[in-house]
Design a protein around this motif. Sequence first.
Motif, mmCIF file in Angstrom:
data_model
loop_
_atom_site.group_PDB
_atom_site.id
_atom_site.type_symbol
_atom_site.label_atom_id
_atom_site.label_comp_id
_atom_site.label_asym_id
_atom_site.label_seq_id
_atom_site.Cartn_x
_atom_site.Cartn_y
_atom_site.Cartn_z
ATOM 1 N N LYS A 186 0.828 -1.206 0.000
ATOM 2 C CA LYS A 186 0.000 0.000 0.000
ATOM 3 C C LYS A 186 0.862 1.255 0.000
ATOM 4 C CE LYS A 186 -3.614 2.442 2.543
ATOM 5 N NZ LYS A 186 -4.482 2.457 3.753
ATOM 6 N N THR A 187 1.918 1.253 0.819
ATOM 7 C CA THR A 187 2.783 2.425 0.907
ATOM 8 C C THR A 187 3.532 2.659 -0.402
ATOM 9 O OG1 THR A 187 3.073 2.078 3.278
ATOM 10 C CG2 THR A 187 4.689 3.472 2.178
ATOM 11 N N LEU A 188 4.082 1.584 -0.987
ATOM 12 C CA LEU A 188 4.849 1.733 -2.215
ATOM 13 C C LEU A 188 3.967 2.070 -3.412
ATOM 14 C CD1 LEU A 188 7.477 -1.148 -1.872
ATOM 15 C CD2 LEU A 188 7.710 1.283 -1.302
ATOM 16 N N ALA A 189 2.690 1.717 -3.331
ATOM 17 C CA ALA A 189 1.771 2.042 -4.424
ATOM 18 C C ALA A 189 1.447 3.527 -4.478
ATOM 19 C CB ALA A 189 0.489 1.227 -4.280
ATOM 20 N N GLY A 190 1.748 4.263 -3.411
ATOM 21 C CA GLY A 190 1.490 5.700 -3.388
ATOM 22 C C GLY A 190 0.125 6.035 -2.819
ATOM 23 N N PRO A 191 -0.236 7.319 -2.842
ATOM 24 C CA PRO A 191 -1.501 7.764 -2.243
ATOM 25 C C PRO A 191 -2.709 7.164 -2.958
ATOM 26 C CG PRO A 191 -0.039 9.620 -2.727
ATOM 27 C CD PRO A 191 0.540 8.439 -3.402
ATOM 28 N N SER A 192 -3.766 6.951 -2.205
ATOM 29 C CA SER A 192 -5.026 6.471 -2.775
ATOM 30 C C SER A 192 -5.853 7.672 -3.232
ATOM 31 C CB SER A 192 -5.805 5.672 -1.733
ATOM 32 O OG SER A 192 -6.241 6.533 -0.702
ATOM 33 N N TRP A 193 -6.939 7.400 -3.939
ATOM 34 C CA TRP A 193 -7.811 8.503 -4.365
ATOM 35 C C TRP A 193 -8.387 9.236 -3.159
ATOM 36 C CZ3 TRP A 193 -12.834 9.058 -2.917
ATOM 37 C CH2 TRP A 193 -13.529 7.931 -2.485
ATOM 38 N N ASN A 194 -8.625 8.478 -2.080
ATOM 39 C CA ASN A 194 -9.191 9.099 -0.882
ATOM 40 C C ASN A 194 -8.180 10.040 -0.224
ATOM 41 O OD1 ASN A 194 -11.590 9.194 0.775
ATOM 42 N ND2 ASN A 194 -10.338 8.274 2.389
ATOM 43 N N ASP A 195 -6.882 9.693 -0.329
ATOM 44 C CA ASP A 195 -5.841 10.587 0.191
ATOM 45 C C ASP A 195 -5.836 11.906 -0.582
ATOM 46 O OD1 ASP A 195 -4.923 8.707 2.079
ATOM 47 O OD2 ASP A 195 -3.630 7.749 0.583
ATOM 48 N N TYR A 196 -5.944 11.807 -1.910
ATOM 49 C CA TYR A 196 -5.975 13.027 -2.725
ATOM 50 C C TYR A 196 -7.226 13.857 -2.430
ATOM 51 C CZ TYR A 196 -1.936 11.836 -5.620
ATOM 52 O OH TYR A 196 -0.666 11.574 -6.061
ATOM 53 N N TYR A 197 -8.344 13.170 -2.222
ATOM 54 C CA TYR A 197 -9.595 13.879 -1.889
ATOM 55 C C TYR A 197 -9.457 14.623 -0.562
ATOM 56 C CZ TYR A 197 -14.264 14.519 0.073
ATOM 57 O OH TYR A 197 -15.372 15.049 0.681
ATOM 58 N N ALA A 198 -8.910 13.941 0.449
ATOM 59 C CA ALA A 198 -8.751 14.566 1.765
ATOM 60 C C ALA A 198 -7.822 15.779 1.686
ATOM 61 C CB ALA A 198 -8.208 13.546 2.767
ATOM 62 N N ALA A 213 -5.342 22.341 -4.924
ATOM 63 C CA ALA A 213 -6.574 21.649 -4.550
ATOM 64 C C ALA A 213 -7.253 21.064 -5.789
ATOM 65 C CB ALA A 213 -7.516 22.589 -3.817
ATOM 66 N N ARG A 214 -7.216 21.821 -6.879
ATOM 67 C CA ARG A 214 -7.829 21.346 -8.134
ATOM 68 C C ARG A 214 -7.063 20.145 -8.685
ATOM 69 N NH1 ARG A 214 -10.648 23.355 -12.683
ATOM 70 N NH2 ARG A 214 -10.850 21.573 -14.093
ATOM 71 N N VAL A 215 -5.742 20.209 -8.636
ATOM 72 C CA VAL A 215 -4.927 19.086 -9.105
ATOM 73 C C VAL A 215 -5.250 17.828 -8.308
ATOM 74 C CG1 VAL A 215 -2.576 18.177 -9.276
ATOM 75 C CG2 VAL A 215 -3.057 20.532 -9.984
ATOM 76 N N TYR A 216 -5.362 17.984 -6.999
ATOM 77 C CA TYR A 216 -5.613 16.832 -6.132
ATOM 78 C C TYR A 216 -7.005 16.244 -6.364
ATOM 79 C CZ TYR A 216 -1.379 17.862 -3.404
ATOM 80 O OH TYR A 216 -0.089 18.068 -3.003
ATOM 81 N N VAL A 217 -8.014 17.088 -6.513
ATOM 82 C CA VAL A 217 -9.363 16.557 -6.693
ATOM 83 C C VAL A 217 -9.488 15.879 -8.053
ATOM 84 C CG1 VAL A 217 -10.542 18.574 -7.725
ATOM 85 C CG2 VAL A 217 -11.793 17.050 -6.184
ATOM 86 N N ASP A 218 -8.781 16.390 -9.062
ATOM 87 C CA ASP A 218 -8.783 15.727 -10.369
ATOM 88 C C ASP A 218 -8.119 14.354 -10.280
ATOM 89 O OD1 ASP A 218 -10.169 17.666 -11.730
ATOM 90 O OD2 ASP A 218 -8.378 18.736 -12.424
ATOM 91 N N LYS A 219 -7.027 14.263 -9.514
ATOM 92 C CA LYS A 219 -6.359 12.975 -9.316
ATOM 93 C C LYS A 219 -7.293 11.988 -8.610
ATOM 94 C CE LYS A 219 -1.416 14.145 -9.231
ATOM 95 N NZ LYS A 219 -0.965 13.100 -10.178
ATOM 96 N N ALA A 220 -8.022 12.500 -7.601
ATOM 97 C CA ALA A 220 -8.957 11.645 -6.868
ATOM 98 C C ALA A 220 -10.016 11.072 -7.801
ATOM 99 C CB ALA A 220 -9.607 12.429 -5.734
ATOM 100 N N LEU A 221 -10.545 11.912 -8.681
ATOM 101 C CA LEU A 221 -11.577 11.449 -9.606
ATOM 102 C C LEU A 221 -11.009 10.510 -10.663
ATOM 103 C CD1 LEU A 221 -13.621 14.746 -9.971
ATOM 104 C CD2 LEU A 221 -14.441 12.587 -9.007
ATOM 105 N N MET A 223 -8.578 8.432 -10.225
ATOM 106 C CA MET A 223 -8.235 7.154 -9.603
ATOM 107 C C MET A 223 -9.458 6.376 -9.109
ATOM 108 S SD MET A 223 -4.856 8.361 -7.451
ATOM 109 C CE MET A 223 -4.566 6.762 -6.691
ATOM 110 N N SER A 224 -10.539 7.068 -8.784
ATOM 111 C CA SER A 224 -11.729 6.382 -8.251
ATOM 112 C C SER A 224 -12.540 5.800 -9.405
ATOM 113 C CB SER A 224 -12.585 7.351 -7.434
ATOM 114 O OG SER A 224 -13.075 8.398 -8.250
ATOM 115 N N THR A 225 -13.185 4.691 -9.159
ATOM 116 C CA THR A 225 -13.947 4.018 -10.216
ATOM 117 C C THR A 225 -15.385 4.521 -10.305
ATOM 118 O OG1 THR A 225 -14.450 2.230 -8.654
ATOM 119 C CG2 THR A 225 -12.563 1.922 -10.113
ATOM 120 N N ASP A 226 -15.978 4.897 -9.156
ATOM 121 C CA ASP A 226 -17.387 5.283 -9.174
ATOM 122 C C ASP A 226 -17.623 6.790 -9.095
ATOM 123 O OD1 ASP A 226 -16.391 5.436 -6.649
ATOM 124 O OD2 ASP A 226 -18.062 4.434 -5.649
#
Length: 280
Positions: A186-198, A213-221, A223-226
Amino acid sequence: MKKLLIALALIIAPLAADAQVKTPQSSPKGYIKQTVGLTDVEVTYSRPGARGRAVFGNLVPFGKLWRTGANENTIINFSDDVVIDGKTLKKGKYAIYTVPRIESWDVIFYLSTDNWGLPENWNESYVVLKTTVKEDALPTPVETFTIGINTLDPNFGYLEMAWENSHVALKFEVPTAKTATASIEKTLAGPSWNDYYAASQYLFQSNGNIETARVYVDKALDMSTDKPYYVTRLKSLIQAKQGDKKGALETAKASLASAEAANNADYVKLNKDSIAEWSR
């Protein structure tokens, strides 16, 4: 004089009510907590003493169910699933009962933990695991019943019980390799979409760097499937703050559709209010 005695009685009465005689317990409470690998194991029990009495075969009869201590249940709590004698014991809290014999003990893990001594009505369906361990004779008597977690290894430990001249050690295996591997991956895979959202939510709410903030929320979306409605909601707010009302409207409509599908009335209203405001 009568009034004085009444006054004194009124003063003394509350003091007498609060007074309590304190004496030591004949079987004092014991508590141990031990980390085995990455698993926390806790044991709470009462510790009777031999006090000159013959214990096993007398005070504790051979071949009979024993509370494994005194007073309330002896309770063990595992923070992870463990394996005992090839069987999986799910993480959680259990009462420990034993059946001592001359050469071996049965050790029983029981679901109900709120009994005083033995359960009034033994329920066999509450027995989640039962195993037999070899009894070892001790060269030096143990006066006070003792439970320990010893012979530690990253992958296992031993639950040990000793009293009088008897000692048993029950091996339990812990999922250290599985837990550590999952953590590493998990650590080596990097941040999850939820980490970017937070992170995006924090920057937005704290008036931080809105572009980041915009860069992070775009990354979250991405990476997330739904594409959760609360993430698209946050993106619409960030877009509006950036002055992109057209983009904010489109994103808010997507969030509204997701919120309606999820039957989340709060987010439905929030998005409808924002759409009305940004459409002016």
